[in-house]
Design an enzyme around this catalytic site. Structure first.
Site, mmCIF file in Angstrom:
data_model
loop_
_atom_site.group_PDB
_atom_site.id
_atom_site.type_symbol
_atom_site.label_atom_id
_atom_site.label_comp_id
_atom_site.label_asym_id
_atom_site.label_seq_id
_atom_site.Cartn_x
_atom_site.Cartn_y
_atom_site.Cartn_z
ATOM 1 N N GLY A 1 0.821 -1.199 0.000
ATOM 2 C CA GLY A 1 0.000 0.000 0.000
ATOM 3 C C GLY A 1 0.854 1.247 0.000
ATOM 4 C CB SER A 2 0.005 4.735 0.811
ATOM 5 O OG SER A 2 -0.284 4.741 2.194
ATOM 6 N N GLY B 1 2.705 2.615 5.297
ATOM 7 C CA GLY B 1 3.858 1.751 5.548
ATOM 8 C C GLY B 1 4.745 2.277 6.660
ATOM 9 C CD GLU C 1 4.836 -3.293 -3.815
ATOM 10 O OE1 GLU C 1 5.026 -2.067 -4.001
ATOM 11 O OE2 GLU C 1 3.899 -3.922 -4.304
ATOM 12 C CB CYS D 1 2.975 0.083 -6.423
ATOM 13 S SG CYS D 1 3.262 -1.646 -6.886
#
Length: 488
Positions: A234-235, A239, A256, A290
């Site tokens: 995610g963002s 994170g 990630e 992403c």
């Protein structure tokens, strides 16, 4: 099973049973294209989450003792389920994520690949390595053990693949999983996976899936003492939050995170092929990936030709209902994301960028925008856009292009176009990113490569064999076969 049968399953899957959420809150799962309500989901509670972790911990102890063949058979049957229900799953991906037919096929293919690659390392838990060293008569044995329970959190954009990327290796390596998909795509990212492992005969409690959201469970996926690793895609902002909490609790993480992938067109590049690659790598799934191309950096000798051809291609991309196999640009996941994208458009204009292709809003669809005369240090260029907004930056030299490519806090994917492959590889090695593709676009994935980023793009690597290190721990057992003499 038809797609309606998937849509009728609005329950969480805990300890081998489908259970209704116990919250007073419900969530309407809607098709982002036409706002049709696909399902109404009653959310699972924090207490149900705690129960899932408890059940997972109990189940994991026996699952860790399972044979290689048992684990492989489960993985194979789960893969067979996805293949047997291929058409229904593709339709559900299109309806729930707003993805096109192309995107849905790619996502399902990647999820199956991840499962099948897990067959190649399931044996790792049963291998013992002996290493020399120590006093006479010392035998050193290195065992690989499962971590235990893994907390899995996946995003809205590729929910089936990005969930399975954690779940398949975790289960193959003897771990148990508690999984929370993004509730917006809870059927594709959760229900389909639970049905696959239920069909496969996975023992109760080894895989648990909760349909819930952060407002209901807070940081329960992070702070619960049972999970040993938190796997999150995610963002970067989220994170960082997860990393801070994991550090406090001394948990491992696989993060990630966001990207700002540069696509570099050098002075000796094939412009036509660069345009082909850039159109795909910028606009697949409306830019909601992403790894998507975020900055297109073009040498001045190729700039005008590239812009002319890129704009012509972007302008002609079909948009509309993602059920139509010809559609390339479908809807963004929700109105909030679309409004955010429009704010980026306004920001670009405020910062002085030149609009060479003006897009438009059609419901939740945003047709492509293309901006030139963008500064690399502008807010626009340094933001992960997650939308069909292309940013083109002109540079004077190849060296400047590569320097600019690295000037971002992120370091996930990247691409370099050049006719000199040796030079391209040399440049790629010096680019601070986890992945660089020469003469290709930035959106590439495979289950047997070290997938991951540097800097603010995350920690850890997926893919065989690197994911084995992430999801297991090593134990040293020494056996003193002869009496040892001690100095006192």
């Amino acid at each position: 099973m038809n797609v309606q049968q998937f849509e009728k399953i609005t329950k969480s899957y805990i300890n081998g049973k489908w259970v209704e959420g116990e919250s007073e809150k419900t969530f309407q799962d809607v098709n982002p294209y036409d706002q049709e309500v696909i399902a109404e989901i009653r959310l699972a509670t924090k207490k149900q989450l705690e129960d899932a972790f408890y059940d997972a911990a109990k189940a994991q102890k026996s699952w860790a003792q399972s044979s290689v063949e048992t684990r492989k058979n489960i993985i194979q049957r789960a893969s067979a389920f996805l293949k047997e229900n291929r058409d229904e799953i593709i339709q559900l991906i299109i309806k729930e994520t707003g993805g096109t037919v192309i995107k849905a096929n790619v996502e399902l293919h990647l999820a199956i690949e991840v499962l099948e690659e897990a067959l190649n390392y399931a044996h790792e838990m049963n291998e013992v390595k002996e290493v020399p060293g120590g006093p006479e008569g010392k035998v050193n044995k290195i065992y690989r053990k499962p971590l235990g329970v893994i907390s899995s959190i996946s995003p809205f954009n590729f929910p089936l693949n990005l969930s399975m990327r954690t779940i398949a290796p975790a289960i193959a390596l003897g771990n148990a999983v508690v999984h929370k998909p993004d509730i917006q795509v809870g059927l594709v990212g959760g229900v389909v996976i639970a049905k696959a492992f239920e069909y496969a005969g996975l023992p109760a409690g080894v895989f648990n899936m909760l349909l819930t959201d952060i407002d209901e469970i807070g940081d329960g996926m992070l702070t619960n003492p049972i999970p040993r690793l938190i796997s999150f895609t995610g963002s970067t902002a989220v994170g960082r939050h997860i990393g801070a909490i994991a550090g406090q609790h001394l948990k491992k993480v696989a993060l990630e995170l966001g990207g700002n992938s540069p696509f570099v067109v050098l002075s000796d590049a094939d412009v036509d092929q660069a345009v082909n690659a850039a159109v795909f790598g910028k606009f697949i799934h409306q830019g909601q990936i992403c790894m998507i191309i975020n900055r297109i950096i073009v040498h001045q000798d190729k700039h005008d030709e590239f812009v002319e051809k890129f704009v012509a291609r972007a302008k002609a991309l079909p948009y509309g209902n993602p059920q139509d196999p010809h559609t390339v640009i479908g809807p963004l996941i929700n109105e909030r994301q679309l409004e955010k994208a429009l704010r980026y458009v306004n920001l670009a204009k405020e910062e002085g960028a030149t609009t060479v292709l003006e897009g438009k809003r059609v419901g939740n669809i945003l047709t492509p925008y293309v901006f030139t005369n963008v500064k690399n240090d502008s807010k626009l260029a340094q933001t992960e856009l997650f939308a069909p907004i292309a940013v083109i930056i002109k540079v004077e030299t190849d060296e400047e292009a590569l320097k600019m490519a690295g000037e971002t806090e992120h370091g996930l994917s990247s691409a370099i176009f050049t006719s000199d492959l040796a030079k391209g590889e040399k440049y790629a090695l010096n680019l601070d990113a986890g992945m660089t593709h020469i003469n290709d676009q930035t959106v590439n994935d495979a289950p047997n490569i070290p997938f991951g980023g540097t800097k603010a793009s995350g920690l850890g690597r997926f893919g065989n064999p690197w994911v084995v290190e992430e999801f297991t721990s090593m134990k040293w057992i020494s056996v003193q076969t002869k009496p040892r003499e001690y100095p006192f």
